[in-house]
Design an enzyme around this catalytic site. Structure first.
Site, mmCIF file in Angstrom:
data_model
loop_
_atom_site.group_PDB
_atom_site.id
_atom_site.type_symbol
_atom_site.label_atom_id
_atom_site.label_comp_id
_atom_site.label_asym_id
_atom_site.label_seq_id
_atom_site.Cartn_x
_atom_site.Cartn_y
_atom_site.Cartn_z
ATOM 1 N N LYS A 33 8.248 -0.261 5.678
ATOM 2 C CA LYS A 33 7.756 1.062 5.312
ATOM 3 C C LYS A 33 8.932 1.940 4.957
ATOM 4 O O LYS A 33 9.889 2.055 5.704
ATOM 5 C CB LYS A 33 6.974 1.655 6.482
ATOM 6 N N VAL A 54 4.565 0.899 1.530
ATOM 7 C CA VAL A 54 4.805 -0.268 2.376
ATOM 8 C C VAL A 54 4.953 -1.497 1.494
ATOM 9 O O VAL A 54 4.170 -1.708 0.569
ATOM 10 C CB VAL A 54 3.634 -0.487 3.351
ATOM 11 N N GLY A 99 0.829 -1.195 0.000
ATOM 12 C CA GLY A 99 0.000 0.000 0.000
ATOM 13 C C GLY A 99 0.858 1.237 0.000
ATOM 14 O O GLY A 99 2.085 1.170 0.162
ATOM 15 N N ASP A 134 -4.390 10.360 12.386
ATOM 16 C CA ASP A 134 -4.893 9.905 11.091
ATOM 17 C C ASP A 134 -5.569 8.539 11.213
ATOM 18 O O ASP A 134 -5.246 7.607 10.488
ATOM 19 C CB ASP A 134 -3.747 9.872 10.071
#
Ligand SMILES: *[C@@H]1O[C@H](CO)[C@@H](O)[C@H](O)[C@H]1NC(C)=O
Ligand SMILES: *[C@@H]1O[C@H](CO)[C@@H](O)[C@H](O)[C@H]1NC(C)=O
Ligand SMILES: *[C@@H]1O[C@H](CO)[C@@H](O)[C@H](O)[C@H]1NC(C)=O
Ligand SMILES: *[C@@H]1O[C@H](CO)[C@@H](O)[C@H](O)[C@H]1NC(C)=O
Ligand SMILES: *[C@@H]1O[C@H](CO)[C@@H](O)[C@H](O)[C@H]1NC(C)=O
Ligand SMILES: *[C@@H]1O[C@H](CO)[C@@H](O)[C@H](O)[C@H]1NC(C)=O
Ligand SMILES: *[C@@H]1O[C@H](CO)[C@@H](O)[C@H](O)[C@H]1NC(C)=O
Length: 645
Positions: free
Chosen positions: A357, A343, A336, A451
């Site tokens: 990541k 990632v 993603g 987030d």
């Protein structure tokens, strides 16, 4: 290559001394100070004065509470640069005097670790452990196993069968018993003198299911002794089990576990006999254990055998290893892309799967050291673990736990849409709340996620949630002005005061959590473009309208089977979600209050009020969000780029 990850709570530099000393007489009232495990973290604290003052004071608190008839105590001091979290537990069959004796012994053996930032001592009668971060909900840690005592001269299959049944019953019953402790005996059939004695105990801070998991592992480990060993123990972070053919508690101290065995599945007795066969079994196990430990400690590989694994911190990965693991960051390995970086899935040499990541942090690395250090010590079952890191040039690679089931996003809106039942959804809501409560209130620094959204909530094999990307917002460079906080949220999920005025508090996460809960219940996106001419509303407005007209059940995702949930449960969850979306900030509950509301059977006391919601602001916010997301290819785009508006 700079390797500034090196100051972390180092992996596998854990000194583990294991001593097995056995009682020479079957005394039942003694401090029971056989030291089973003593381990010190190799990393030392930085400020010994602060550390000793915290440690001494918490030890004092614990001792005085143990002397007041308690068996389990936690105590922490986080007031200065060296937070200390301490847990102590005596086996419940101990008298207060013996418990104190055992504690004093444990404390003195832990003092031998000097200023190590973590240590533990496990004894027959008690255990004591401290760390620099909270470990109170740690259950089972990889690498723990049974500690087997002397073999009997002849194999006693009757003894083995009896012990196995007893331990199996204890592992099932104990998690259901108040205090998470049980002691029981069983007569050994075919002999006229022999009785098997056993106990099981969990840390009282573990939830019942955590205790069950821990004892399940302990049971499997201790069974490897039961073939021909008359005395065995299993030690894990959150639980302890012991059996013996000689009494170690007096027989009037047993607990009737039969009532706790009636419901639930019974164990398959056919599968029980396993483990080591043969007269030298116990010896072989000990040899293997010692050998493995020796090899492991020479290799400085992660994973210690003596349960000190959770003392491990992130390890240094080599850039080349990560490159190889992710097939040179190949597109097909990409899991993603988020606001902070892409990632990738990777398979490391030992076969384990990791997520990598890739962040670009530029040259200013010093700022990130402390931030990454903060993230690296977070340990909670609802938060993704940082396994390690690596930096090369302007790049920082974070190695994270890999979650096979991907993100909640996929289960709400992707190809797995509609496959989560209500129980799973509820567990996800609950776990997410607990993870956030930990970040806000239980960890020694407050971490605001900023987030929270479905793509940042990952699911493990049992569909338990783990929050990803926490703490990363702190890695964003600050605004030059320092007056406002850099926006790192996603519109639609971001609280209005944060999206519009950059006002940051923990309640920003509470708001996003409320929105995510509405999405989980409804299966609808919070930032779906409403078709206003058709009378459509944004999700939050829709939820309020239905709630006020008591039509809240209309919000529920149609893919949910109505026979599988209770109306009042759904109503309560919606109510809590709406409470979380209120403004002003003071009207929103803290995340630990949310956890309490969710775990409490009673109804919500102060129902949310629409007066507390500023839908006009949210609509403006939404319109911004819509025009932004439309102009970006990735619907998930975070708004980091738009800070200049
Ligand atoms: C920690 O301190 C002990 C004793 O004070 C010392 O022997 C050890 O080398 C130190 N460890 C590290 C990693 O600095
Ligand atoms: C803490 O306790 C230890 C051992 O009891 C003692 O040697 C030390 O001076 C104490 N330190 C502080 C700061 O109280
Ligand atoms: C001892 O425990 C009881 C309740 O368990 C409590 O009421 C009392 O205040 C405690 N005493 C001390 C000295 O901590
Ligand atoms: C276990 O074995 C050791 C060494 O063989 C012996 O000294 C000890 O007395 C034994 N313990 C028991 C409880 O039999
Ligand atoms: C374990 O529990 C079962 C069911 O209650 C009981 O029949 C059995 O005797 C127990 N076994 C032992 C060894 O206590
Ligand atoms: C146990 O049984 C044996 C024979 O089976 C007998 O000799 C012995 O006296 C018995 N012991 C006790 C304490 O009853
Ligand atoms: C258990 O038995 C011991 C003697 O074996 C006795 O001293 C003690 O008071 C008893 N405890 C209870 C709770 O009955």
């Amino acid at each position: 290559m700079t390797r500034w990850c090196g100051w972390f709570y180092r992996p596998m530099v854990v000194v583990a001394i294991v001593l097995l000393v056995f009682l020479t007489n079957p005394a039942t009232s003694q401090p029971q100070t056989n030291l089973l495990i003593q381990a010190c973290s190799q990393a030392n604290v930085t400020n010994t004065r602060d550390f000793y003052s915290n440690l001494n004071q918490t030890f004092g608190t614990i001792r005085s509470q143990l002397s007041n008839n308690t068996y389990f105590v936690t105590s922490e001091l986080t007031r200065n640069s060296q937070p200390v979290y301490v847990m102590a537990q005596c086996r419940n069959y101990m008298s207060t005097r013996d418990c104190l004796g055992c504690f004093d012994f444990a404390a003195s053996s832990i003092r031998a670790c000097a200023a190590a930032n973590g240590a533990r001592a496990v004894l027959d009668g008690c255990f004591l452990r401290y760390e620099s971060n909270s470990f109170y909900t740690d259950g089972t840690a990889p690498g723990n196993q049974g500690l087997c005592g002397n073999r009997t001269s002849s194999r006693q299959s009757v003894f083995e069968t009896a012990v196995d049944g007893l331990l199996s019953n204890l592992s099932i019953a104990t998690p259901k018993i108040n205090g998470l402790y049980a002691a029981a005996t069983t007569p050994v059939a075919g002999t006229n003198t022999s009785t098997a004695y056993a106990i099981a105990q969990c840390a009282e801070t573990l939830p019942s299911d955590g205790c069950r998991n821990c004892l399940q592992v302990a049971y499997n480990n201790i069974r490897s002794c039961a073939t021909d060993v008359i005395d065995g123990r299993a030690v894990d972070s959150g639980c302890f089990m012991r059996y013996s053919g000689t009494p170690f508690f007096s027989s009037n101290q047993t607990i009737d576990i039969a009532p706790f065995l009636r419901d639930g599945s019974s164990r398959n007795k056919g599968a029980i006999i396993g483990g080591v066969v043969g007269g030298v079994g116990g010896l072989i196990i000990l040899l293997i254990v010692v050998l493995l430990w020796y090899r492991r400690s020479k290799r400085t590989a992660p994973g210690s055998l003596y349960g000190a694994t959770e003392l491990q911190g992130p390890k240094d990965y080599s850039y080349n290893d990560l490159k190889k693991a992710t097939k040179d960051f190949r597109e097909e390995n990409k899991l993603g892309e988020g606001g902070f970086g892409d990632v990738y899935k990777g398979v490391v040499k030992d076969g384990n799967i990791i997520a990598v990541k890739r962040l670009t942090i530029g040259s200013n690395k010093d700022n990130f050291e402390s931030e990454v250090r903060v993230i690296s010590n977070v340990h909670h079952r609802n938060l993704i673990r940082l396994l390690g890191c690596c930096s090369k040039g302007p790049e920082l690679l974070l190695v994270l736990e890999y979650m096979a089931n991907g993100s909640l996003e996929n289960y709400l809106y992707g190809d797995k849409r509609g496959s989560l039942n209500w129980k799973q959804r509820y567990d996800i809501i609950f776990g997410t709340a607990r993870g956030l409560a930990y970040l806000h209130e239980q960890y020694h620094v407050t971490i605001i996620h900023r987030d929270i959204k479905p793509s940042n909530i990952l699911l493990d094999n049992d569909f338990q949630p783990k929050i990803a990307d926490f703490g990363l917002a702190r890695l964003l460079p600050e605004d030059q002005t320092h007056i406002s906080t850099k926006f790192a949220g996603t519109l639609g999920y971001a609280a209005p005061e944060y999206a519009m005025n950059r006002q940051l508090s923990e309640k920003v996460d509470t708001y996003s959590f409320g929105i995510v809960v509405l999405e989980i219940v409804s299966g609808k996106r919070c930032n779906d473009v409403p078709n206003e001419s058709a009378g459509d509303q944004i999700l939050l407005e829709h939820a309020w309208n239905l709630y006020e007209t008591r039509m809240h059940l209309k919000l529920v995702d149609e893919t949910l089977d109505p026979t599988k949930y209770k109306e009042e449960d759904i109503k309560k969850v919606i109510e809590i979600a709406l409470m979380c979306t209120q403004s002003p900030v003071s009207a929103r509950p803290t995340m630990s209050e949310v956890v309490m509301l969710l775990s409490d059977r009673s109804r919500v006391q102060n129902p949310p009020s629409r007066q507390n919601v500023n839908l006009a602001d949210i609509r403006i916010d939404m319109n911004n969000s819509i025009s932004t997301t439309k102009s970006m290819s990735n619907a998930d785009a975070t708004m980091t780029e738009l800070t200049g508006r």
